[in-house]
Write an enzyme that holds these catalytic residues in place. Structure first.
Site, PDB file in Angstrom:
ATOM      1  N   TRP A   1     -64.195 100.641 -14.997  1.00 47.07           N
ATOM      2  CA  TRP A   1     -62.923 100.286 -15.643  1.00 47.07           C
ATOM      3  C   TRP A   1     -63.148  99.040 -16.513  1.00 47.07           C
ATOM      4  CZ3 TRP A   1     -62.218 104.716 -14.671  1.00 47.07           C
ATOM      5  CH2 TRP A   1     -61.231 105.319 -13.904  1.00 47.07           C
TER       6      TRP A   1
ATOM      7  N   GLU B   1     -57.946 109.197 -18.402  1.00 48.82           N
ATOM      8  CA  GLU B   1     -57.024 110.320 -18.241  1.00 48.82           C
ATOM      9  C   GLU B   1     -55.727 110.191 -19.043  1.00 48.82           C
ATOM     10  OE1 GLU B   1     -56.782 110.926 -13.943  1.00 48.82           O
ATOM     11  OE2 GLU B   1     -58.772 111.846 -13.987  1.00 48.82           O
TER      12      GLU B   1
ATOM     13  N   GLU C   1     -65.823 113.153 -14.122  1.00 52.26           N
ATOM     14  CA  GLU C   1     -65.255 112.894 -12.792  1.00 52.26           C
ATOM     15  C   GLU C   1     -65.096 114.227 -12.111  1.00 52.26           C
ATOM     16  OE1 GLU C   1     -61.539 110.901 -12.098  1.00 52.26           O
ATOM     17  OE2 GLU C   1     -61.897 109.395 -13.620  1.00 52.26           O
TER      18      GLU C   1
END
Ligand SMILES: *[C@@H]1O[C@H](CO)[C@@H](O)[C@H](O)[C@H]1NC(C)=O
Ligand SMILES: *[C@@H]1O[C@H](CO)[C@@H](O)[C@H](O)[C@H]1NC(C)=O
Ligand SMILES: *[C@@H]1O[C@H](CO)[C@@H](O)[C@H](O)[C@H]1NC(C)=O
Ligand SMILES: *[C@@H]1O[C@H](CO)[C@@H](O)[C@H](O)[C@H]1NC(C)=O
Length: 443
Positions: free
Chosen positions: A156, A269, A377
């Site tokens: 992140w 996402e 992912e």
């Protein structure tokens, strides 16, 4: 020194002129068609015209009103969509950590090339590594990744807050109306700096993203709280996008010369539920072009789940356009280097075996687009090995799928075991043998 780059945003910036790389035309476009000098509005396709440097190719659709005579700075800026092909190749074929590599990861047809080697690659995700405060813990994870044969790590690159936390808690950006502050201090981006430098030392390549669709670590919700609007209007909210682009500029400029960056990623996402796919398409086009204008040498990807696909579609929810994404349209954007897909059948109302359908569909779509796909992912809440190992085999065997990265890496740090969300694969566990050791051996 913690708050060294406070920036005040002015609503008045939303003038009649469109900023660089912004949208300035296209079917249904009702906004301004005039670009700030020296940019001109250039036709891209029927739905999208964009403010690009005046020297760029493409036909101009801007009005012929008097051009400002302001002298453009003498930098020789190109539209910078060309991929670097002239990076220094290391001739070494050693398997030791490539700490001195100056080669940036690239695509090569439908595959990826890392440190001069074109191959299928395996990797993983660690959302938390940039929020650790102990350097030794970061190094431990990087060493374990390297020892395991995993080469790509997705982290992140955002940590947005609306309230500054107490000292000792890491945060990257404070958002409020009128005061956006990026924390470049010891409990701010210096933690991400350490992740990048440790990755450089250990031969690990990072995917770094800039915002979360979800409210973990702030995300779009933190921008909405500061600037108003909603999760769907965020993509076109002028003040929110200005802050987002400013944040991108801060992060990209810190690491633009690092060989440890695999790719910049727009978001985790991104979804725009119920929106026309043109909303996310336009945002991807604008943002990716902006990133390429800052750093033309690193790859750029979206970070979406791969929703909205008619190639090999079985008509079920993930294939639909309900979340406002059109995979085929987005992967066609020339400033997007490769496609991304995620795989969570248990969250999407699908059987675990449906995973191979999803992988094949994207492999075909990416092959048709001439760009690699990254299964970035995947996870299942139970039976990790028996469910996910067949997905790995499918990914490895599917043309157009160039790498896979399981969600998520687990390890034992100085503070104990890392977060276990049910999908975590802990270093040294029997699931690890199956999904990492055996998979890397198969590659
Ligand atoms: C903006 O917010 C930061 C973080 O809370 C604070 O340190 C700074 O003083 C604020 N600046 C202004 C101009 O209010
Ligand atoms: C993420 O996307 C979904 C779908 O558009 C939306 O319902 C949700 O509110 C978003 N999350 C946040 C935190 O805004
Ligand atoms: C998705 O994009 C493709 C390629 O541009 C296009 O042919 C198709 O009509 C689009 N579908 C939707 C629902 O937007
Ligand atoms: C690229 O990947 C394909 C499979 O997707 C493989 O057949 C091909 O050999 C690879 N090319 C190189 C140069 O590794």
């Amino acid at each position: 020194m913690y708050y060294s780059s406070a920036i005040l945003l002015f609503a008045g910036l939303a003038s009649a002129q469109v900023a660089e790389y912004g949208q300035c035309g296209g079917n249904g476009w009702t906004g301004s068609t005039t670009c700030v000098s020296p940019y001109t509005c250039q036709y891209q396709n029927d739905w999208y015209s964009q403010c690009l440097p005046a020297t760029g190719s493409g036909s101009t659709t801007s009005s012929t009103s008097t051009k400002s005579t302001t002298t453009v700075s003498s930098t020789t800026k190109t539209t910078s969509t060309t991929k670097t092909t002239s990076t220094t190749k290391t001739t070494s074929t050693t398997s030791a950590p490539v700490s001195t590599s100056t080669v940036f990861p690239t695509t090569n047809g439908l595959n990826f090339t890392i440190d001069g080697e074109t191959s299928y690659y395996a990797g993983t995700n660690s959302y938390w590594i940039g929020f650790l405060t102990n350097d030794a813990d970061v190094d431990l994870v990087m060493q374990h990744l390297y020892d395991s044969g995993l080469r790509i790590l997705r982290v992140w690159g955002f940590n947005d807050v609306n309230t500054v936390p107490s000292s000792g808690t890491v945060w990257y950006q404070y958002l409020s109306s009128g005061n956006v502050t990026i924390n470049t201090g010891a409990d701010g981006l210096q933690r991400l700096d350490y992740v990048v430098s440790s990755a450089e030392k250990h031969g690990i390549k990072l995917i770094i993203n800039f915002v979360n669709n979800w409210s973990d670590y702030g995300g779009i919700a933190a921008y909405v709280s500061a600037f108003g609007g909603s999760a769907t209007s965020w993509y076109t909210n002028t003040a929110a996008q200005a802050a987002y682009q400013n944040y991108i500029k801060t992060v990209v400029s810190r690491y633009s010369s690092s060989s440890a960056i695999f790719s910049w990623e727009l978001a985790n996402e991104p979804r725009c539920n119920g929106c026309d796919p043109s909303v996310i398409y336009n945002w991807v086009k604008t943002t990716s072009a902006y990133i390429k204008s800052l750093d033309s040498k690193h790859m750029v990807c979206i970070g979406d789940e791969g929703f909205g696909l008619n190639t090999d579609s079985d008509g079920s929810y993930p294939f639909t356009y309900a979340e406002g994404l059109n995979f085929t349209m987005n992967i066609g954007i020339d400033t997007i280097d490769f496609g991304t897909l995620h795989l969570y059948p248990s969250s999407w109302g699908e059987a675990s075996t449906w995973g191979s359908t999803w992988i094949k569909a994207h492999g075909d779509a990416c092959t048709a687009a001439g760009k690699p796909c990254l299964l970035e992912e995947y996870g299942y809440p139970s039976d990790h090995c028996s469910v996910e190992a067949p997905w790995q085999t499918a990914a490895l065997d599917t043309k157009g799928i160039a790498a896979d990265m399981f969600w998520q890496w687990g390890d034992t740090l100085s503070t104990g075991q890392t977060s276990d969300d049910g999908n975590t694969i802990f270093y040294g566990s029997s699931d690890f043998t199956c999904l990492v050791t055996d998979h890397v051996a198969a590659i």
